[in-house]
Design an enzyme around this catalytic site. Structure first.
Site, PDB file in Angstrom:
ATOM      1  CG  ASP A 120      -3.954 -24.860 -20.312  1.00 15.03           C
ATOM      2  OD1 ASP A 120      -4.365 -23.861 -20.761  1.00 15.03           O
ATOM      3  OD2 ASP A 120      -3.881 -25.306 -19.262  1.00 15.03           O
ATOM      4  CD  GLU A 199     -10.090 -16.984 -18.017  1.00 10.51           C
ATOM      5  OE1 GLU A 199     -10.484 -17.095 -16.595  1.00 10.51           O
ATOM      6  OE2 GLU A 199      -9.301 -17.957 -18.410  1.00 10.51           O
ATOM      7  CE  LYS A 235     -10.414 -20.741 -20.114  1.00 11.96           C
ATOM      8  NZ  LYS A 235      -8.692 -20.924 -19.839  1.00 11.96           N
ATOM      9  CB  THR A 260     -12.615 -21.532 -17.151  1.00 11.17           C
ATOM     10  OG1 THR A 260     -11.287 -22.172 -16.609  1.00 11.17           O
ATOM     11  CG2 THR A 260     -12.617 -20.010 -16.755  1.00 11.17           C
ATOM     12  CG  PHE A 282      -9.436 -26.033 -13.235  1.00  7.26           C
ATOM     13  CD1 PHE A 282     -10.245 -25.824 -14.442  1.00  7.26           C
ATOM     14  CD2 PHE A 282      -8.677 -25.172 -12.729  1.00  7.26           C
ATOM     15  CE1 PHE A 282     -10.079 -24.859 -15.430  1.00  7.26           C
ATOM     16  CE2 PHE A 282      -8.333 -23.804 -13.677  1.00  7.26           C
ATOM     17  CZ  PHE A 282      -9.137 -23.904 -14.942  1.00  7.26           C
TER      18      PHE A 282
END
Length: 430
Positions: A120, A199, A235, A260, A282
């Site tokens: 990440d 993203e 994303k 996400t 998350f």
């Protein structure tokens, strides 16, 4: 020179491994090490410099290991003695029992046997160091990386691209942003065998059509650079609109999506029913909310609300054979990571990857298909109205989703501001 490994090697092998190096020097030196796997100790051997390569011979505890090593007997030069680690380690490992091998392997190495490990980060150096299968990025990570001197050439190239595309200042900045995100993705793909996640602007989280359009634009930039869409995950925020954008991209365009900012079970169910490729619940941000809004300020891994949430989602998906896979994200500590060993994928920050690489505790799969099939979860179907109500009933998820969108949007604005300043300097010849 005479090198002898001490007690730890003796415990791993029937007898000590003794490396005897025939040196042209008349001086013989002996070094004893507490651990054969201590890289810092091995690196110290580079101070043994000899004018010529010296043949290396070994007295070994088993015929099998001796046979394996005999093929490299004359391949090691004293001036490159650190290569002993790479050459010797696999053969030592082959003669070690599974229990002892696990003690020698890092938690990261063990985790990779049960879960696809994803980095990440937008930092290429971290990706090279930890060798993940995939990598994820977001506006916050790209903003941080874009401020580093090492990546200024990517920013400069993106600005030139944006200016050359023409249009209004807003259009030039948008094109520059998309190009920059793809440029980072292209560099990352040079260092990983799998996929990179890129993203779509979080400010589009409630506009399905715009999300689809921007996603297709990003894919086009990758394809122009010779990267097939199979190596890219787009994303999207896990709003209802984002989930439906993911459905359209998957069904009509064959674009794989990573949903996400996922915090609720309702979001997870809707994503599975939309048949998106992957979700990113998350973990750490869920725990953050509970620490801030309840009296409990610390959690063991097994009681961590984020771990519990991802476990439930994983079990639901596997019990009912959904094709969407689960990638736990946003970890606060290695305990959370190890508590989700066995999850399809886990995306982990470089800091925690570093901790896991130094951790030699045993990692066992906590999530399995067998356990999921045996759980008592009922199958759930959600249309738009039911989704909105179920998600609304989860205060934590509502607050964290909106907060996450705002934070990603804020970092996108900061990145745009930086780009505008640099773009103005380019146009003014500075």
């Amino acid at each position: 020179m005479h090198l002898k490994y001490a007690q730890e090697v003796y415990e791993l092998l029937p007898r000590q491994v003794i490396l005897l190096v025939n040196s042209s020097s008349s001086t013989r030196r002996e070094s004893k090490y507490r651990s054969p796997l201590d890289e810092s100790n091995l690196l110290l051997q580079t101070d043994f410099k000899q004018p010529t390569c010296a043949p290396l011979s070994l007295q070994l505890p088993s015929a099998a290991v001796h046979t394996a090593l005999s093929s490299i007997q004359n391949s090691v030069c004293l001036t490159c003695f650190v290569n002993i680690k790479a050459l010797l380690f696999p053969f030592i490992m082959s003669s070690v029992s599974p229990d002892k091998r696990r003690k020698m392997e890092s938690a990261l190495e063990q985790l990779k046997k049960h879960t696809v490990v994803v980095a990440d980060t937008g930092d290429f150096n971290a990706i090279e160091e930890y060798k993940p299968q995939d990598a994820t990025t977001n506006p916050s990570l790209i903003l941080a990386a874009a401020k580093m001197a090492a990546y200024q050439h990517l920013v400069d190239q993106a600005i030139k691209y944006g200016i050359a595309k023409g249009g209004s200042e807003e259009e030039q900045v948008t094109n520059t942003m998309d190009k920059l995100f793809v440029s980072f993705g292209l560099e990352i793909l040079k260092k990983i065998p799998g996929r990179v996640s890129t993203e779509v602007d979080a400010r589009l989280s409630y506009d399905k059509d715009e999300m689809v359009s921007r996603a297709l634009g990003l894919i086009a930039l990758y394809e122009e650079a010779g990267i097939k869409k199979d190596r890219v995950l787009i994303k999207l925020s896990s709003t209802w609109e984002g989930i439906q954008a993911g459905r359209e991209l998957e069904e009509k365009h064959g674009v794989h999506c990573n949903m996400t900012l996922l915090f609720s079970f309702a979001q997870a169910v809707a994503c599975a029913e939309a048949k998106v490729t992957l979700i990113s619940p998350f973990v750490g941000r869920i725990m953050d909310w509970y620490k801030e809004n309840t009296d409990q300020k610390s959690y063991e891994a097994h009681e961590d609300p984020g771990v519990i949430s991802v476990t439930k989602i994983y079990n639901h998906y596997k019990k009912y054979d959904y094709t969407t896979v689960v990638m736990g994200a946003s970890f606060r500590n290695t305990g959370e990571v190890k508590a989700l060993a066995g999850c399809d994928l886990l995306t982990i920050s470089p800091g925690l990857l570093g901790e896991l690489s130094k951790d030699h505790s045993t990692v066992t799969p906590m999530l399995t298909v067998q356990k999921a099939k045996a759980c008592d979860l009922e199958k759930v179907h959600l249309d738009e109205k039911e989704f909105r109500w179920q998600h609304n009933e989860d205060r934590m998820a509502v607050e964290k989703l909106s907060d996450g969108i705002r934070k990603f949007a804020a970092d996108a604005i900061k990145l745009e501001t930086m780009i505008k300043e640099k773009m103005l300097n380019v146009k003014n010849g500075q």
